[in-house]
Design an enzyme around this catalytic site. Structure first.
Site, mmCIF file in Angstrom:
data_model
loop_
_atom_site.group_PDB
_atom_site.id
_atom_site.type_symbol
_atom_site.label_atom_id
_atom_site.label_comp_id
_atom_site.label_asym_id
_atom_site.label_seq_id
_atom_site.Cartn_x
_atom_site.Cartn_y
_atom_site.Cartn_z
ATOM 1 N N ALA A 1 -0.725 1.146 5.649
ATOM 2 C CA ALA A 1 -0.925 0.358 6.826
ATOM 3 C C ALA A 1 -1.926 -0.651 6.473
ATOM 4 C CB ALA A 1 -1.538 1.140 8.051
ATOM 5 N N ASP A 2 -2.011 -1.738 7.263
ATOM 6 C CA ASP A 2 -3.095 -2.728 7.051
ATOM 7 C C ASP A 2 -3.314 -3.183 8.585
ATOM 8 O OD1 ASP A 2 -4.731 -4.164 4.901
ATOM 9 O OD2 ASP A 2 -3.853 -5.902 6.101
ATOM 10 N N THR A 3 -4.464 -3.908 8.780
ATOM 11 C CA THR A 3 -4.760 -4.421 10.115
ATOM 12 C C THR A 3 -5.670 -5.849 9.733
ATOM 13 O OG1 THR A 3 -4.840 -2.441 11.258
ATOM 14 C CG2 THR A 3 -6.372 -4.060 12.106
ATOM 15 N N LYS B 1 0.870 -1.198 0.142
ATOM 16 C CA LYS B 1 0.093 -0.046 0.070
ATOM 17 C C LYS B 1 0.781 1.335 -0.061
ATOM 18 C CE LYS B 1 -4.045 -2.175 2.086
ATOM 19 N NZ LYS B 1 -4.848 -2.346 3.443
#
Length: 199
Positions: A77-79, A60
Site C-alpha cells: 500500500a501507499d498513501t 511494494k
C-alpha cells in the site's frame, strides 16, 4: 472459504507502517508483517500523484513477495498527501514539516491511497481518493503541533488519527484511507483472494 477455515490463506503485509497493521487488526484479518520493502520511492518526472501512488503499491507488493511463502497473498500500500497536484511526502526535518503544515493550513487537500494484493503472478489494485479540509489555525498552534513530534514520520507532516485530528474541519471520502489503508477497497481485494476477516 469461510471465516475460521484453517485452509484460508494468511495475508502478508509488505509495510512497516504500524497504522496499516492496526487497521488490518481492527477488522480481524490474520496477517504477518514483512520487512518493509526497500524500493526507491522517488516520483518520476511529470508523474501524476495517482499514478505514483498506484505504482508504489504495486512495487511494494511485488517486492514483499520475496519474503513470503510462494503463492501467499501479499499486500502492498501507499498513501500520498497532495496539495495543488504536489505530493507532500514525509518531512526531512522540522523546517520542512512546518512548511508543509503552513501550506495545508486552512485549505483543502487530497489524500490518495492505493492498495495492491498479489497472489503469485496475479494481482489486483484498488485506489481511494479523499478530500480533507483543514481549519485555519494560528502559526503558534502549528508550531505546538510540530513540537509533539507526531507528524515527523507521516506524509504531509500530520496524522489524522492522533493529535492532528484537531487541525481537520472535514473529511470527504475514506477516513481509513487518510490513515493509510482504505478498508472498503482492501476488503474487496481480500474477498477476491479468499483472505478471511472478522476472525
Amino acid at each position: 472459504m469461510a471465516a475460521g477455515d484453517p485452509r484460508a490463506p494468511r495475508l502478508y503485509l509488505a509495510s512497516g507502517s504500524p497504522r496499516r497493521a492496526e487497521l488490518l487488526a481492527q477488522i480481524g484479518v490474520p496477517f504477518s508483517v514483512l520487512r518493509a520493502p526497500g524500493i526507491d520511492e522517488t516520483p518520476f518526472d511529470g508523474e501524476a500523484p495517482r499514478d505514483y501512488v498506484e505504482r508504489m503499491a504495486r512495487e511494494k507488493a511485488a517486492a514483499g513477495q520475496a519474503g513470503a511463502p510462494p503463492g501467499a497473498p501479499v499486500l502492498g500500500a501507499d498513501t500520498a498527501v497532495v496539495l495543488d497536484d504536489r505530493i507532500l511526502g514525509k518531512p526531512a526535518d522540522d523546517r520542512q514539516a512546518l512548511a508543509m503544515l503552513e501550506a495545508l493550513n486552512g485549505r483543502e487537500h487530497r489524500v490518495i491511497s492505493a492498495v495492491c494484493l498479489r497472489v503469485g503472478e496475479a494481482h489486483r489494485l484498488a485506489t481511494s481518493e479523499t478530500g480533507v479540509c483543514w481549519r485555519r489555525v494560528p502559526t503558534e498552534r502549528l508550531r505546538a503541533y510540530l513540537a509533539t513530534g507526531e507528524g515527523r514520520d507521516k506524509a504531509g507532516a500530520y496524522g489524522i488519527q492522533g493529535l492532528g485530528a484537531a487541525l481537520v474541519a472535514s473529511v470527504t471520502g475514506s477516513y481509513s484511507g487518510v490513515v493509510g489503508l482504505p478498508l472498503a477497497e482492501t476488503v474487496s481485494l481480500l474477498e477476491w483472494a479468499g483472505v478471511p476477516y472478522w476472525q
